[in-house]
Design a protein around this motif. Structure first.
Motif, short mmCIF file in Angstrom:
data_model
loop_
_atom_site.label_atom_id
_atom_site.label_comp_id
_atom_site.label_asym_id
_atom_site.label_seq_id
_atom_site.Cartn_x
_atom_site.Cartn_y
_atom_site.Cartn_z
N LEU A 72 0.83 -1.21 0.00
CA LEU A 72 0.00 0.00 0.00
C LEU A 72 0.86 1.26 0.00
CD1 LEU A 72 -2.84 -1.30 2.34
CD2 LEU A 72 -3.00 -0.84 -0.12
N LEU A 73 2.01 1.18 0.66
CA LEU A 73 2.93 2.32 0.60
C LEU A 73 3.44 2.50 -0.83
CD1 LEU A 73 5.03 1.75 3.87
CD2 LEU A 73 3.56 3.73 3.40
N ARG A 74 3.80 1.39 -1.45
CA ARG A 74 4.26 1.45 -2.85
C ARG A 74 3.20 2.04 -3.76
NH1 ARG A 74 6.51 -3.52 -1.79
NH2 ARG A 74 4.90 -4.76 -2.83
N ASP A 75 1.96 1.73 -3.44
CA ASP A 75 0.86 2.26 -4.26
C ASP A 75 0.62 3.75 -4.02
OD1 ASP A 75 0.50 -0.18 -5.36
OD2 ASP A 75 -1.36 -0.66 -4.31
N GLY A 76 1.36 4.33 -3.10
CA GLY A 76 1.27 5.78 -2.90
C GLY A 76 0.35 6.21 -1.77
N HIS A 77 -0.21 5.28 -1.01
CA HIS A 77 -1.11 5.67 0.07
C HIS A 77 -0.32 6.23 1.27
CE1 HIS A 77 -4.64 4.01 -1.81
NE2 HIS A 77 -3.95 2.92 -2.10
N SER A 78 -0.84 7.31 1.82
CA SER A 78 -0.17 7.91 2.97
C SER A 78 -1.01 7.83 4.24
CB SER A 78 0.13 9.38 2.70
OG SER A 78 1.08 9.46 1.67
N TYR A 79 -2.28 7.54 4.06
CA TYR A 79 -3.19 7.34 5.21
C TYR A 79 -4.02 6.10 4.89
CZ TYR A 79 -2.73 12.43 6.16
OH TYR A 79 -2.28 13.70 6.42
N PHE A 80 -3.88 5.01 5.60
CA PHE A 80 -4.76 3.87 5.30
C PHE A 80 -5.04 2.99 6.50
CE2 PHE A 80 -1.34 0.72 4.95
CZ PHE A 80 -0.26 1.43 4.46
N LEU A 81 -6.18 2.33 6.40
CA LEU A 81 -6.62 1.37 7.41
C LEU A 81 -6.89 0.05 6.68
CD1 LEU A 81 -9.28 3.60 9.27
CD2 LEU A 81 -6.97 3.05 10.08
N VAL A 82 -6.37 -1.06 7.20
CA VAL A 82 -6.62 -2.38 6.62
C VAL A 82 -7.23 -3.27 7.69
CG1 VAL A 82 -5.60 -4.44 5.56
CG2 VAL A 82 -4.58 -2.19 5.13
N THR A 83 -8.44 -3.73 7.43
CA THR A 83 -9.09 -4.62 8.39
C THR A 83 -9.15 -6.01 7.79
OG1 THR A 83 -10.50 -2.77 8.99
CG2 THR A 83 -11.13 -4.92 9.88
N GLY A 84 -8.83 -7.04 8.56
CA GLY A 84 -8.91 -8.39 8.01
C GLY A 84 -8.74 -9.47 9.05
N ASP A 85 -9.11 -10.68 8.62
CA ASP A 85 -8.93 -11.86 9.45
C ASP A 85 -7.48 -12.27 9.37
OD1 ASP A 85 -9.99 -11.91 6.83
OD2 ASP A 85 -10.04 -14.09 6.84
N VAL A 86 -6.89 -12.64 10.51
CA VAL A 86 -5.49 -13.09 10.55
C VAL A 86 -5.43 -14.43 11.29
CG1 VAL A 86 -4.60 -10.71 10.45
CG2 VAL A 86 -4.89 -11.81 12.66
N TYR A 87 -4.36 -15.17 11.05
CA TYR A 87 -4.32 -16.59 11.44
C TYR A 87 -3.02 -16.90 12.16
CZ TYR A 87 -8.12 -16.72 8.10
OH TYR A 87 -9.30 -16.47 7.45
N ARG A 88 -3.11 -17.54 13.34
CA ARG A 88 -1.90 -17.89 14.08
C ARG A 88 -2.08 -19.17 14.85
NH1 ARG A 88 0.04 -12.30 17.03
NH2 ARG A 88 -0.22 -11.02 15.18
N ARG A 89 -1.06 -20.00 14.84
CA ARG A 89 -1.04 -21.13 15.76
C ARG A 89 -0.70 -20.52 17.12
NH1 ARG A 89 2.06 -25.46 15.24
NH2 ARG A 89 0.71 -27.15 14.63
N ASP A 90 -1.55 -20.77 18.10
CA ASP A 90 -1.39 -20.03 19.36
C ASP A 90 -1.97 -20.85 20.51
OD1 ASP A 90 -0.78 -17.85 21.00
OD2 ASP A 90 -1.57 -16.40 19.57
N SER A 91 -1.86 -20.29 21.71
CA SER A 91 -2.39 -20.99 22.88
C SER A 91 -3.92 -20.92 22.91
CB SER A 91 -1.81 -20.37 24.15
OG SER A 91 -1.78 -18.98 24.03
N ILE A 92 -4.53 -21.66 23.87
CA ILE A 92 -5.99 -21.67 23.98
C ILE A 92 -6.37 -21.04 25.32
CG2 ILE A 92 -8.06 -23.10 24.17
CD1 ILE A 92 -6.77 -25.16 22.38
N ASP A 93 -7.02 -19.92 25.25
CA ASP A 93 -7.63 -19.35 26.46
C ASP A 93 -8.64 -18.29 26.04
OD1 ASP A 93 -6.34 -16.89 26.10
OD2 ASP A 93 -4.64 -17.46 27.34
N SER A 94 -9.17 -17.53 27.00
CA SER A 94 -10.31 -16.65 26.68
C SER A 94 -9.94 -15.46 25.80
CB SER A 94 -10.97 -16.16 27.96
OG SER A 94 -10.04 -15.37 28.67
#
Ligand code: FA5
Ligand code: MG
Length: 446
Positions: free
Chosen positions: A187-209
């Motif tokens: 997005l920086l390469r595309d010339g954006h200087s102000y941006f927000l990116v919302t999305g689902d992300v994925y991690r192997r992680d611990s289990i708790d609340s």
């Protein structure tokens, strides 16, 4: 083939206004995120004694804890087949079915979902404070290259977050993004200087609340040109750091009004200095976001040599837990109408009313570990069997005998957010967990 097409897709802005023990506990492995002591030490979190916390159960009748999985999903107009993402026989792939089943669900775009309500409230804040200058992206494909996810944000080649223990790999070059920072450079390469990116992300992680293998982040980046800090009396980095904290403190006030929070110095490969914000929730400090002043190398590699920038990554589930008083991260995935009907667009102050208070059921499993044993692998096995019925997996005993063999005992809390579990069902789950732990992790049960 399909993967190649997906990863090449370019980021397009949306035309209408409309996410610890973390990656980046990853980034500082095995050290606490905070130099300040927690208000309640984690060791004091107690587990009620349960007579069901027992040794080997007898094998009961079979029952599935996980729902069936669709074979094809669509993200941003691109179709993703299960075979593109899950390939059990491929040693360079570690994506299980239950993770594939979450791709495309995009809670941040679901009507009246607390994550979407929160996303829109954050958009409102940025639109108001920055005259709608922030460009918003919320439909970028979560399948990205290793280069996007790690190299372009300067994650070192030997960093723990790149391991198969921490990240879901589709193949050696392609991952399910583990943070929305994967889209920064492009997005920086595309010339954006102000941006927000919302999305689902994925991690192997611990289990708790407060940890779940799929969660939602919102990335924010703001680039300053020299005329903005020159004359302020501050150097570029201090100027950006001050502006960043002011912006995020304003956001916290906008969302929560008065809330107890604190800044903690931390480390990320892509920012310097780096900070995390913690909020006091359910009697402990909870990390809700990471941020900092963007490393100059990222800017210069992407055509912004003379500029300075700040960036942040918010954990949307964690913020929504505080905002709506939601006690467990699994609830966000509930389609139970008693959950979904409690939230509606624009209503931020609404507090979640628990609709079931079934007690958790505790089961212990003890085994001699091997050198390759990791807790994340154990959690994957438990989730693969119990799905969202697994509420917490916690090491409760650990010792090494005279022969040098190390034993771990884990306590697994099983609980449904929606219904009462039967003894039979829990015994079956625990039986399956014991078998899988032995067969997949190659440990010796005690
Ligand atoms: C990052 O992911 C950085 N990319 C954030 C960032 C962006 C820093 C830009 C600087 C500049 P971290 O791994 O700490 O950092 O995750 C960010 C937030 O995601 C955490 O503060 C937490 O709120 C949330 N989070 C992390 N792991 C989980 C999880 N397993 N379940 C739910 N939320 C999580
Ligand atoms: Mg963190």
């Amino acid at each position: 083939m399909l993967i190649r097409r997906i990863t090449c897709a370019r980021a397009l802005p949306l035309s209408i206004p409309m996410a610890t023990s973390p990656l980046f506990s990853h980034l500082k492995p095995f050290s606490p995120s905070s130099s300040l002591p927690p208000r309640v030490p984690s060791s004091s979190r107690s587990f009620p004694f349960s007579s069901l916390a027992s040794a080997s159960p007898s094998k009961p009748s079979s029952k599935r804890a996980n729902p069936p999985i669709a074979a094809l999903v669509e993200v941003g107009g691109v179709k993703i087949a299960k075979d593109d993402v899950v390939r059990e026989s491929d040693p360079t792939n570690n994506v299980p079915d239950n993770i594939f089943s979450k791709i495309g669900l995009q809670l941040h775009r679901r009507d009246n979902h607390p994550i979407r309500i929160l996303k829109n409230a954050i958009y409102d804040y940025f639109d108001t404070s920055y005259s709608s200058k922030f460009v918003k992206f919320d439909d970028l494909c979560p399948i990205v290259s290793v280069q996007q996810n790690f190299d372009e944000v300067l994650v070192p080649a030997d960093h723990v977050s790149r391991s198969y223990n921490d990240t879901y790999y589709i193949n050696a070059d392609t991952v399910l993004r583990c943070h929305t920072s994967a889209h920064q450079a492009e997005l920086l390469r595309d010339g954006h200087s102000y941006f927000l990116v919302t999305g689902d992300v994925y991690r192997r992680d611990s289990i708790d609340s407060t940890h779940y293998p799929v969660f939602h982040q919102m990335e924010g980046v703001r680039v300053f040109s020299p005329d903005e800090w020159e004359g302020s009396g501050a150097d570029a980095t201090s100027y950006a750091a001050m502006d960043l904290k002011k912006c995020l403190e304003g956001l916290a006030r906008h969302l929560f009004g008065a809330v107890e929070m604190r800044w903690v110095d931390t480390y990320f490969p892509f920012t310097n200095p780096s900070f995390e914000l913690e909020i006091y929730f359910q009697e402990r400090w909870m990390e809700v976001l990471g941020c900092g002043v963007t490393e100059q190398e990222i800017l210069s590699r992407n055509g912004r040599n003379d500029c300075v920038a700040w960036a942040f990554g918010l954990g949307l589930e964690r913020l929504a837990m505080v905002l709506f008083d939601i006690p467990d991260i699994r609830l966000f995935w509930s389609t139970d109408q008693r959950f979904t009907s409690q939230f509606s667009e624009g209503k931020l102050g609404v507090k979640f009313k628990p609709f079931s208070k079934f007690p958790p059921c505790y089961k212990d499993v003890s085994f001699w570990i091997t050198d390759s044993f990791t807790e994340n692998n154990l959690c994957e096995v438990v989730r693969g069997i119990a799905g969202d019925l697994a509420e917490e997996v916690k090491l409760i005993d650990n010792f090494t005998n005279k022969k040098g063999m190390t034993s771990h005992c884990y306590r697994i809390a099983f609980r449904s957010m929606e219904r009462s579990l039967t003894d039979d069902e829990i015994n079956q789950l625990q039986w399956n967990v014991r078998e899988a732990v032995q067969n997949k992790l190659h440990v010796t049960l005690r």
